[in-house]
Design an enzyme around this catalytic site. Structure first.
Site, PDB file in Angstrom:
ATOM      1  N   ASP A  44      35.458  26.476  35.023  1.00 55.69           N
ATOM      2  CA  ASP A  44      36.734  27.191  35.033  1.00 55.69           C
ATOM      3  C   ASP A  44      37.664  26.542  34.014  1.00 55.69           C
ATOM      4  O   ASP A  44      37.831  25.320  34.005  1.00 55.69           O
ATOM      5  CB  ASP A  44      37.331  27.097  36.438  1.00 55.69           C
ATOM      6  CG  ASP A  44      38.635  27.846  36.570  1.00 55.69           C
ATOM      7  OD1 ASP A  44      39.109  28.414  35.564  1.00 55.69           O
ATOM      8  OD2 ASP A  44      39.192  27.865  37.669  1.00 55.69           O
TER       9      ASP A  44
ATOM     10  N   GLN B  78      38.796  22.520  47.837  1.00 57.18           N
ATOM     11  CA  GLN B  78      39.058  23.914  48.209  1.00 57.18           C
ATOM     12  C   GLN B  78      37.882  24.491  48.973  1.00 57.18           C
ATOM     13  O   GLN B  78      36.754  24.019  48.838  1.00 57.18           O
ATOM     14  CB  GLN B  78      39.251  24.786  46.953  1.00 57.18           C
ATOM     15  CG  GLN B  78      40.487  24.509  46.147  1.00 57.18           C
ATOM     16  CD  GLN B  78      40.617  25.454  44.960  1.00 57.18           C
ATOM     17  OE1 GLN B  78      41.647  25.487  44.320  1.00 57.18           O
ATOM     18  NE2 GLN B  78      39.575  26.208  44.656  1.00 57.18           N
TER      19      GLN B  78
ATOM     20  N   ASP C 227      48.364  35.292  44.027  1.00 58.89           N
ATOM     21  CA  ASP C 227      48.459  34.031  44.768  1.00 58.89           C
ATOM     22  C   ASP C 227      49.062  34.270  46.144  1.00 58.89           C
ATOM     23  O   ASP C 227      50.010  35.052  46.290  1.00 58.89           O
ATOM     24  CB  ASP C 227      49.368  33.029  44.041  1.00 58.89           C
ATOM     25  CG  ASP C 227      48.723  32.433  42.799  1.00 58.89           C
ATOM     26  OD1 ASP C 227      47.498  32.592  42.627  1.00 58.89           O
ATOM     27  OD2 ASP C 227      49.455  31.811  42.002  1.00 58.89           O
TER      28      ASP C 227
ATOM     29  N   GLU D 200      51.968  27.187  47.202  1.00 56.11           N
ATOM     30  CA  GLU D 200      50.773  28.003  46.974  1.00 56.11           C
ATOM     31  C   GLU D 200      49.614  27.501  47.825  1.00 56.11           C
ATOM     32  O   GLU D 200      49.265  26.322  47.793  1.00 56.11           O
ATOM     33  CB  GLU D 200      50.366  27.959  45.499  1.00 56.11           C
ATOM     34  CG  GLU D 200      49.119  28.782  45.190  1.00 56.11           C
ATOM     35  CD  GLU D 200      48.591  28.567  43.783  1.00 56.11           C
ATOM     36  OE1 GLU D 200      47.360  28.572  43.614  1.00 56.11           O
ATOM     37  OE2 GLU D 200      49.413  28.370  42.852  1.00 56.11           O
TER      38      GLU D 200
ATOM     39  N   SER E 227      44.682  30.976  45.335  1.00 61.46           N
ATOM     40  CA  SER E 227      44.631  31.825  44.152  1.00 61.46           C
ATOM     41  C   SER E 227      43.361  32.656  44.265  1.00 61.46           C
ATOM     42  O   SER E 227      42.288  32.116  44.550  1.00 61.46           O
ATOM     43  CB  SER E 227      44.594  30.967  42.882  1.00 61.46           C
ATOM     44  OG  SER E 227      44.383  31.777  41.746  1.00 61.46           O
TER      45      SER E 227
END
Length: 345
Positions: A57, A126, A246, A259, A262
């Site tokens: 990414d 994550q 988001d 946040e 995403s």
């Protein structure tokens, strides 16, 4: 070093032992809820990938991945992942996942260029997830439905946490509010994107900001997105660009927006080529991942990442992510945080 956000009259509601127990509770409960809600099976993920395949990414396009040579591969370079946005889509094809089902995994990353503060660490963890969809699912309505289901899982986890630790009081609103990044420009002219997020989150409590990655009417982007995973350029049924966004909440402990995720519907062939052209990255068309997509070897998908330490931080009402995870922090930041009641692991 980023600025330490100073919570007003901060006092941890849990001691270190309770905090560790709470982290375990939240992680186990939420991932099971997410898996059930979106019909995801767990898979094992890599910590690093080979450089030059287009799999890693690129985030905003400026962050440098941590890399190292591999002796047994003739010193070919490997890169520690920034996230698994593109790797997951390759895995959907490899596992032959059917539409309506998907995968999730524990993603661990190192982001050496991160500006460190209460919310940002060198270490990123994550739940990365990805699900196969059909062509007719590439709509704003479908995206909103998935967002609502993820948010419902977050609220169920908040309920369990508050039941387990009665000193923690729930604060998340029942519903999540949807707003396009272009609407935020219209609603809050003169404000920065971060100030717009603060304003809308304080108003509604939980918000999904749609259409992040492309330029808005003011000539600027709400935030950066790589051109080759989220679809931020397709015109949706509401006439605005973008099928991604988001999940943000208003976090009273720090008095700011926060946040948690995403995510978005991923690029198809047309939007990939369009976004590579818009960003001047046409040379990526020759990379392995991009060739797989352009040659119809990959399924259409939706996916995203949900911060593990971030979710635990919010649901345990912590002031700094370093109270949840073990990482490296500047000594001056450690001193500041200790004086504010935030003891970093």
């Amino acid at each position: 070093m980023g600025q330490v956000i100073k919570p007003v009259m901060y006092e941890p509601l849990l001691d270190m032992k309770q905090t560790e127990q709470g982290i375990k509770l939240i992680k186990e409960f939420f991932q099971q809820n997410l898996s059930t809600e979106l019909r995801l099976r767990r898979v094992t993920a890599p910590l690093f990938v080979l450089k030059g395949l287009g799999i890693n990414d690129d985030l905003n396009g400026v962050e440098r991945p941590v890399s190292f040579p591999i002796k047994d591969l003739g010193d070919a370079k490997a890169e520690v992942v920034h996230s698994l946005a593109k790797w997951k889509r390759l895995s959907l094809a490899e596992y032959k996942i059917e539409p309506g089902y998907g995968i999730y995994t524990d993603m661990n990353a190192i982001r050496a260029d991160e500006e460190l503060d209460n919310l940002h660490s060198l270490y990123v963890d994550q739940w990365d997830w990805e699900a196969v969809i059909c062509k007719e699912d590439r709509t704003l309505a479908f995206l909103k439905n998935i967002v609502e289901r993820i948010y419902a899982a977050i609220r169920r986890t908040e309920y369990l946490t508050c039941e387990t630790y009665p000193q923690i009081k729930p604060f998340l609103p029942e519903k999540i509010h949807f707003v396009h990044a272009e609407e935020l420009v219209e609603m809050y002219p003169g404000k920065t994107p971060k100030e717009r997020e603060d304003a809308i989150c304080e108003k509604y409590g939980a918000v999904f900001v749609i259409g992040i990655g492309g330029k808005l009417s003011d000539g600027k982007k709400h935030d950066g997105r790589a051109p080759d995973y989220d679809d931020w350029s397709t015109i949706a049924e509401d006439g605005r660009a973008g099928l991604n966004g988001d999940i943000l909440i208003w976090y009273p402990v720090l008095g700011r927006s926060f946040e948690l995720s995403s995510m978005g519907i991923r690029v198809d062939k047309e939007s990939l080529l369009r976004q590579l052209k818009l960003e001047g990255k046409e040379e990526r068309e020759q990379l392995y991942f991009h060739q797989q997509l352009l040659n119809d070897k990959l399924p259409l998908s939706i996916g995203g990442g949900i911060g593990q330490s971030r979710l635990c931080m919010v649901l345990l009402h912590k002031g700094h992510i370093g109270e949840i995870q073990a990482s490296i922090w500047p000594e001056e930041m450690r001193k500041q945080c200790k004086a504010l009641g935030m003891n970093l692991i």
